[in-house]
Design a protein around this motif. Structure first.
Motif, PDB file in Angstrom:
ATOM      1  N   LYS A 204    -112.805 -33.604 -54.269  1.00  0.00           N
ATOM      2  CA  LYS A 204    -112.781 -33.349 -53.069  1.00  0.00           C
ATOM      3  C   LYS A 204    -113.315 -31.492 -52.570  1.00  0.00           C
ATOM      4  N   ARG A 205    -113.984 -31.031 -51.081  1.00  0.00           N
ATOM      5  CA  ARG A 205    -114.576 -30.317 -51.015  1.00  0.00           C
ATOM      6  C   ARG A 205    -113.679 -29.834 -50.088  1.00  0.00           C
ATOM      7  N   PHE A 206    -112.180 -28.048 -49.925  1.00  0.00           N
ATOM      8  CA  PHE A 206    -111.960 -28.351 -48.919  1.00  0.00           C
ATOM      9  C   PHE A 206    -112.350 -27.088 -48.180  1.00  0.00           C
ATOM     10  N   LEU A 207    -112.810 -26.302 -47.045  1.00  0.00           N
ATOM     11  CA  LEU A 207    -113.306 -25.288 -46.193  1.00  0.00           C
ATOM     12  C   LEU A 207    -111.495 -25.129 -45.184  1.00  0.00           C
ATOM     13  N   PHE A 208    -111.205 -23.647 -45.325  1.00  0.00           N
ATOM     14  CA  PHE A 208    -110.502 -23.161 -44.768  1.00  0.00           C
ATOM     15  C   PHE A 208    -110.703 -22.278 -43.679  1.00  0.00           C
ATOM     16  N   ILE A 209    -110.163 -22.259 -42.267  1.00  0.00           N
ATOM     17  CA  ILE A 209    -111.181 -21.574 -41.267  1.00  0.00           C
ATOM     18  C   ILE A 209    -109.522 -20.994 -40.813  1.00  0.00           C
ATOM     19  N   CYS A 210    -110.400 -19.416 -40.288  1.00  0.00           N
ATOM     20  CA  CYS A 210    -109.125 -18.791 -39.773  1.00  0.00           C
ATOM     21  C   CYS A 210    -110.272 -17.923 -38.618  1.00  0.00           C
ATOM     22  N   THR A 211    -109.546 -16.831 -38.336  1.00  0.00           N
ATOM     23  CA  THR A 211    -110.464 -16.329 -37.258  1.00  0.00           C
ATOM     24  C   THR A 211    -111.459 -15.348 -37.795  1.00  0.00           C
ATOM     25  N   GLY A 212    -110.552 -13.759 -38.564  1.00  0.00           N
ATOM     26  CA  GLY A 212    -111.508 -13.258 -39.462  1.00  0.00           C
ATOM     27  C   GLY A 212    -111.836 -13.082 -40.851  1.00  0.00           C
ATOM     28  N   ASN A 213    -111.383 -14.666 -41.824  1.00  0.00           N
ATOM     29  CA  ASN A 213    -111.117 -14.567 -43.099  1.00  0.00           C
ATOM     30  C   ASN A 213    -110.474 -13.633 -43.827  1.00  0.00           C
ATOM     31  N   THR A 214    -110.052 -13.149 -43.560  1.00  0.00           N
ATOM     32  CA  THR A 214    -109.318 -12.341 -44.207  1.00  0.00           C
ATOM     33  C   THR A 214    -107.859 -12.143 -44.283  1.00  0.00           C
ATOM     34  N   CYS A 215    -106.501 -13.110 -43.458  1.00  0.00           N
ATOM     35  CA  CYS A 215    -105.744 -13.060 -43.340  1.00  0.00           C
ATOM     36  C   CYS A 215    -104.926 -14.922 -44.017  1.00  0.00           C
ATOM     37  N   ARG A 216    -104.662 -15.543 -43.317  1.00  0.00           N
ATOM     38  CA  ARG A 216    -104.615 -17.210 -43.225  1.00  0.00           C
ATOM     39  C   ARG A 216    -105.299 -17.745 -44.160  1.00  0.00           C
TER      40      ARG A 216
ATOM     41  N   VAL B 298    -100.815 -23.130 -37.420  1.00  0.00           N
ATOM     42  CA  VAL B 298    -100.534 -22.103 -38.413  1.00  0.00           C
ATOM     43  C   VAL B 298    -100.055 -20.074 -37.559  1.00  0.00           C
ATOM     44  N   ALA B 299     -98.612 -19.704 -37.659  1.00  0.00           N
ATOM     45  CA  ALA B 299     -98.354 -18.063 -37.099  1.00  0.00           C
ATOM     46  C   ALA B 299     -99.664 -17.427 -37.786  1.00  0.00           C
ATOM     47  N   ASP B 300     -99.936 -16.254 -36.963  1.00  0.00           N
ATOM     48  CA  ASP B 300    -101.140 -15.568 -37.250  1.00  0.00           C
ATOM     49  C   ASP B 300    -100.481 -13.770 -37.971  1.00  0.00           C
ATOM     50  N   PRO B 301    -100.570 -13.568 -38.847  1.00  0.00           N
ATOM     51  CA  PRO B 301     -98.984 -12.354 -39.367  1.00  0.00           C
ATOM     52  C   PRO B 301    -100.230 -10.852 -38.659  1.00  0.00           C
ATOM     53  N   PHE B 302    -101.566 -11.720 -38.619  1.00  0.00           N
ATOM     54  CA  PHE B 302    -102.313 -10.000 -38.118  1.00  0.00           C
ATOM     55  C   PHE B 302    -101.712  -8.824 -37.548  1.00  0.00           C
ATOM     56  N   GLY B 303    -101.769  -7.753 -38.122  1.00  0.00           N
ATOM     57  CA  GLY B 303    -101.695  -6.105 -37.672  1.00  0.00           C
ATOM     58  C   GLY B 303     -99.443  -6.648 -37.063  1.00  0.00           C
ATOM     59  N   GLY B 304     -98.577  -7.623 -38.731  1.00  0.00           N
ATOM     60  CA  GLY B 304     -97.792  -7.408 -38.843  1.00  0.00           C
ATOM     61  C   GLY B 304     -97.393  -6.719 -40.046  1.00  0.00           C
TER      62      GLY B 304
END
Length: 217
Positions: A2-14, A181-187
């Protein structure tokens, strides 16, 4: 595989944390799968956030070589399953890339849909709640009658029921009021640590499901 692709906003945190955690857990279990991550607003070539890298290091993962990438049709075509961190990410994805409509879910929703024992666990929890209330009433009656021995015995039964209730209830209310999932950006690092723990809990359940499928296959 299986191939999984995770996606968030900037691809730098979550999504990088989810990617790294799933890859590590899969390797530990000897599972055959591939993992990538991307962002709906990602710039190509960006490093993962420093706190994200540090939190992953605490878990024995070196993800310092991560470089961000935007979502592309090629990535979506590569993936068997696309897991977003939020509902808004999924909505954007389906609007911008209709090809993903049948494979895109939020991380939490995808896992919950595949936990086959969920309905049975709800019924079991309801039964346990009834038993708890019954024992409480019996204990109150024993106390009123001055029967300390019976009250103590019922107290022990209540502790056992509470333990069973905790076990069967784990994850049933996981979505709660926030299916994202909570966004930690800036924290600070502690905020990233909490988000990593949240992701890790769901990734562990994902791995459990994949492992059960590979056994059956």
């Amino acid at each position: 595989m299986k191939r999984f692709l995770f996606i968030c906003t900037g691809n730098t945190c979550r999504s990088p944390m989810a990617e790294a955690l799933l890859r590590k857990r899969a390797a530990e279990r000897g599972l055959s799968l591939e993992v990538k991550s991307a962002g709906v607003s990602a710039l190509p070539g960006g490093a993962a956030s420093f706190p994200a890298v540090e939190v992953l290091k605490e878990k024995g993962i070196d993800h310092s070589d991560h470089r961000s990438q935007p979502v592309t049709a090629e990535l979506l075509d590569w993936a068997d399953v696309v897991l977003t961190m939020t509902r808004s990410h999924r909505q954007w994805l389906i609007h911008s890339h209709p090809i993903a409509v049948d494979k895109a879910y939020t991380l939490k929703e995808w896992i919950l849909e595949r936990e086959a024992d969920r309905e049975q666990r709800w019924r079991k929890r309801d039964q346990l709640l009834v038993e708890v209330e019954t024992r409480r009433a019996m204990k109150a009656r024993a106390q009123a009658d001055g029967d300390k021995e019976k009250a103590a015995a019922l107290d022990g039964e209540l502790r056992e029921l509470a333990q069973q209730l905790e076990e069967v209830s784990e994850g049933l209310d996981s979505l709660g009021d926030n299916p994202d999932v909570a966004d930690p950006f800036g924290g600070d690092t502690d905020r990233y640590r909490k988000t990593a723990e949240e992701i890790e809990a769901w990734v562990n359940r994902l791995v459990d499901w994949v492992q059960s499928q590979q056994r059956e296959g």
